[in-house]
Design an enzyme around this catalytic site. Sequence first.
Site, PDB file in Angstrom:
ATOM      1  N   ASP A 269       2.462  -6.808   2.586  1.00  0.00           N
ATOM      2  CA  ASP A 269       1.338  -5.972   3.042  1.00  0.00           C
ATOM      3  C   ASP A 269       1.876  -4.673   3.643  1.00  0.00           C
ATOM      4  O   ASP A 269       1.366  -4.192   4.654  1.00  0.00           O
ATOM      5  CB  ASP A 269       0.460  -6.729   4.046  1.00  0.00           C
ATOM      6  CG  ASP A 269      -0.864  -6.015   4.312  1.00  0.00           C
ATOM      7  OD1 ASP A 269      -1.184  -5.055   3.601  1.00  0.00           O
ATOM      8  OD2 ASP A 269      -1.574  -6.440   5.248  1.00  0.00           O
TER       9      ASP A 269
ATOM     10  N   HIS B 230      -2.848 -12.613   3.217  1.00  0.00           N
ATOM     11  CA  HIS B 230      -2.464 -12.601   4.643  1.00  0.00           C
ATOM     12  C   HIS B 230      -3.312 -13.518   5.536  1.00  0.00           C
ATOM     13  O   HIS B 230      -3.982 -13.073   6.456  1.00  0.00           O
ATOM     14  CB  HIS B 230      -2.424 -11.186   5.212  1.00  0.00           C
ATOM     15  CG  HIS B 230      -3.519 -10.246   4.780  1.00  0.00           C
ATOM     16  ND1 HIS B 230      -4.833 -10.609   4.713  1.00  0.00           N
ATOM     17  CD2 HIS B 230      -3.455  -8.943   4.412  1.00  0.00           C
ATOM     18  CE1 HIS B 230      -5.535  -9.554   4.319  1.00  0.00           C
ATOM     19  NE2 HIS B 230      -4.734  -8.547   4.125  1.00  0.00           N
TER      20      HIS B 230
ATOM     21  N   ASN C 239      -6.614   0.818  -2.064  1.00  0.00           N
ATOM     22  CA  ASN C 239      -7.270   1.624  -1.021  1.00  0.00           C
ATOM     23  C   ASN C 239      -6.552   2.951  -0.805  1.00  0.00           C
ATOM     24  O   ASN C 239      -6.212   3.337   0.310  1.00  0.00           O
ATOM     25  CB  ASN C 239      -7.397   0.832   0.297  1.00  0.00           C
ATOM     26  CG  ASN C 239      -6.070   0.358   0.844  1.00  0.00           C
ATOM     27  OD1 ASN C 239      -5.112   0.182   0.100  1.00  0.00           O
ATOM     28  ND2 ASN C 239      -5.995   0.141   2.142  1.00  0.00           N
TER      29      ASN C 239
ATOM     30  N   LYS D  29      -8.761  -6.595  -6.316  1.00  0.00           N
ATOM     31  CA  LYS D  29      -8.675  -6.748  -4.854  1.00  0.00           C
ATOM     32  C   LYS D  29     -10.073  -6.529  -4.282  1.00  0.00           C
ATOM     33  O   LYS D  29     -10.715  -5.529  -4.580  1.00  0.00           O
ATOM     34  CB  LYS D  29      -7.711  -5.714  -4.277  1.00  0.00           C
ATOM     35  CG  LYS D  29      -7.790  -5.537  -2.749  1.00  0.00           C
ATOM     36  CD  LYS D  29      -7.249  -6.751  -1.998  1.00  0.00           C
ATOM     37  CE  LYS D  29      -7.293  -6.587  -0.486  1.00  0.00           C
ATOM     38  NZ  LYS D  29      -6.309  -5.672   0.058  1.00  0.00           N
TER      39      LYS D  29
ATOM     40  N   HIS E 131       0.877  -1.180   0.000  1.00  0.00           N
ATOM     41  CA  HIS E 131       0.000   0.000   0.000  1.00  0.00           C
ATOM     42  C   HIS E 131       0.911   1.225   0.000  1.00  0.00           C
ATOM     43  O   HIS E 131       1.626   1.457   0.976  1.00  0.00           O
ATOM     44  CB  HIS E 131      -0.853   0.043   1.275  1.00  0.00           C
ATOM     45  CG  HIS E 131      -1.701  -1.174   1.501  1.00  0.00           C
ATOM     46  ND1 HIS E 131      -3.024  -1.250   1.129  1.00  0.00           N
ATOM     47  CD2 HIS E 131      -1.420  -2.368   2.077  1.00  0.00           C
ATOM     48  CE1 HIS E 131      -3.526  -2.427   1.470  1.00  0.00           C
ATOM     49  NE2 HIS E 131      -2.562  -3.129   2.051  1.00  0.00           N
ATOM     50  N   PHE E 132       0.905   2.009  -1.098  1.00  0.00           N
ATOM     51  CA  PHE E 132       1.839   3.144  -1.195  1.00  0.00           C
ATOM     52  C   PHE E 132       1.164   4.513  -1.077  1.00  0.00           C
ATOM     53  O   PHE E 132       1.837   5.538  -1.217  1.00  0.00           O
ATOM     54  CB  PHE E 132       2.676   3.053  -2.473  1.00  0.00           C
ATOM     55  CG  PHE E 132       3.792   2.029  -2.401  1.00  0.00           C
ATOM     56  CD1 PHE E 132       4.257   1.537  -1.192  1.00  0.00           C
ATOM     57  CD2 PHE E 132       4.396   1.564  -3.560  1.00  0.00           C
ATOM     58  CE1 PHE E 132       5.292   0.601  -1.132  1.00  0.00           C
ATOM     59  CE2 PHE E 132       5.433   0.638  -3.513  1.00  0.00           C
ATOM     60  CZ  PHE E 132       5.880   0.152  -2.307  1.00  0.00           C
TER      61      PHE E 132
ATOM     62  N   HIS F 228      -9.122  -9.807   0.872  1.00  0.00           N
ATOM     63  CA  HIS F 228      -8.935  -9.596   2.307  1.00  0.00           C
ATOM     64  C   HIS F 228     -10.124 -10.275   2.966  1.00  0.00           C
ATOM     65  O   HIS F 228     -11.247  -9.800   2.861  1.00  0.00           O
ATOM     66  CB  HIS F 228      -8.917  -8.095   2.615  1.00  0.00           C
ATOM     67  CG  HIS F 228      -8.756  -7.789   4.065  1.00  0.00           C
ATOM     68  ND1 HIS F 228      -7.687  -7.092   4.579  1.00  0.00           N
ATOM     69  CD2 HIS F 228      -9.528  -8.089   5.136  1.00  0.00           C
ATOM     70  CE1 HIS F 228      -7.804  -6.976   5.884  1.00  0.00           C
ATOM     71  NE2 HIS F 228      -8.920  -7.576   6.255  1.00  0.00           N
TER      72      HIS F 228
ATOM     73  N   GLY G 212      -1.813  -1.467  10.415  1.00  0.00           N
ATOM     74  CA  GLY G 212      -0.870  -1.714   9.334  1.00  0.00           C
ATOM     75  C   GLY G 212       0.558  -1.421   9.748  1.00  0.00           C
ATOM     76  O   GLY G 212       0.812  -0.552  10.586  1.00  0.00           O
TER      77      GLY G 212
HETATM   78  O1  DOR Z   1      -3.619  -3.596   8.569  1.00  0.00           O
HETATM   79  C1  DOR Z   1      -3.948  -3.299   7.442  1.00  0.00           C
HETATM   80  N1  DOR Z   1      -3.575  -2.122   6.882  1.00  0.00           N
HETATM   81  N2  DOR Z   1      -4.709  -4.155   6.747  1.00  0.00           N
HETATM   82  C2  DOR Z   1      -5.289  -3.782   5.576  1.00  0.00           C
HETATM   83  O2  DOR Z   1      -6.066  -4.538   5.053  1.00  0.00           O
HETATM   84  C3  DOR Z   1      -5.041  -2.445   4.999  1.00  0.00           C
HETATM   85  C4  DOR Z   1      -3.776  -1.884   5.499  1.00  0.00           C
HETATM   86  C5  DOR Z   1      -3.631  -0.405   5.201  1.00  0.00           C
HETATM   87  O3  DOR Z   1      -3.822  -0.032   4.034  1.00  0.00           O
HETATM   88  O4  DOR Z   1      -3.335   0.373   6.098  1.00  0.00           O
END
Ligand code: DOR
Length: 443
Positions: A306, A235, A96, A149, A64-65, A181, A325
């Site tokens: 992740d 995950h 996301n 996704k 996730h960037f 997910h 995250g």
């Molecule tokens: O812990 C998480 N962080 N799980 C996710 O599904 C999304 C991710 C995030 O984008 O921060």
Amino acid sequence: MTDTFDFVIHGGVVFTPGGPVELDVGVRAGKIATLGKIDGDAGGRHFDAKGLTVLPGCIDEQVHFREPGPTHKEDLESGTRGAVLGGIVAVFEMPNTDPATTTEAAINDKIARATGRCWTDFAFYVGASPENADELYALERLPGCCGIKMFMGSSTGTLLVADDENVARVLKSGSRRVTVHSEDDMRLQERAALVAGGADVSMHPEWRDVETAVRSTQRLLSLAHKHHRRVHVLHVTTAEEMALLAQHKDIATVEVLPQHLTLAAPECYQRLGTLAQMNPPIREARHRDALWKAINDGVVDCIGSDHAPHTLEEKARPYPRSPSGLPGVQTTVPLMLNHVAEGRLTLQRFVDLMTAGPARIFGIAGKGRIAVGYDADFTVVDLKAKRTITNAWIASRTGWTAFDGMDVTGWPIATIIRGHVAMRDDAVLEKPVGAPVKFQETL
Ligand code: DOR
């Protein structure tokens, strides 16, 4: 006449499809042209890999960037800089962001932003939603898109496909593998009161419990069979899901994360607090042991990071207002090489999980093994190097890792992408050369 090359790797132990062999690699026009003994005068640039092991380029299929959107946490440049420093040659980035990647325009916007700024090759997921569920067939085939996704449970961002009717619509639209997910959103909402008024972060795996994960994965598998659609369960965290997934290898592939393989509750919450908070949660040791068994039984198909960066300031909010995250794109290869050094998996299994595994799951064209005609992507490692993971080494905008201070054996020494040395000895080199990953045309 001697063959000439643009680039030659000399003297390393090279991880060929047949196993590790001491040989040279000749590269022409970004692709592997020859494996064997190459004369010193073969032209081009040379890389001396003596004493090092040359692996196929490691691929991270879950990062996730944050761009577009909360780029104070990360952007495509900083995220891929961390990746390349950590030995990664290609990343698949999650939808996301803000706005979420749910349209053709949003995918094209990400590709435009990535071009000229990414240190690794890249591809982007399209996020499934009730609004675009019937158009996914067209979206998943866009150049630079790695697939779909679907969030069955709410996490960071707004993407959600919670009920069976909409999950079925997503599964029916398209044919590439759908990544998921898997947490049951109805159960998450029912149980939210457990923590809503404030709680210790060690309650995170209690709120998002085993049953939350198992129920969702059961529903997903049954709908995947009904609609003949291959799924990739991201995950996976529970022993119960691993037992279930082992019965469905005809339709489901499986990802696990280094943090779920390395940390365990309750110790991680006592030591790291909300820095260990993520979805799905880090659970107790019996689950971690089951993930390792599933790796060594072959049930697991790949390892992703992740990478989910949040700032330390955001993480300092009281639970459950603290975001979920952990950053991880830079630490995956060192952590997993350390697990190799400590005997939890073989180097061969590591290579399968981080190179051939993602290539197989997503139908990646020309990456995932060292073979003539494939992209000249290599993760060059020193299996004996003793190093310490530190926050100072982390390129992520967030500047922290949950593994700060951990001593490891095994380290990425160079990252080579289509014949370009993108990282050597902990420094990025040249310019960002990242390009969109290509996928097999028949899928
Ligand atoms: O812990 C998480 N962080 N799980 C996710 O599904 C999304 C991710 C995030 O984008 O921060």
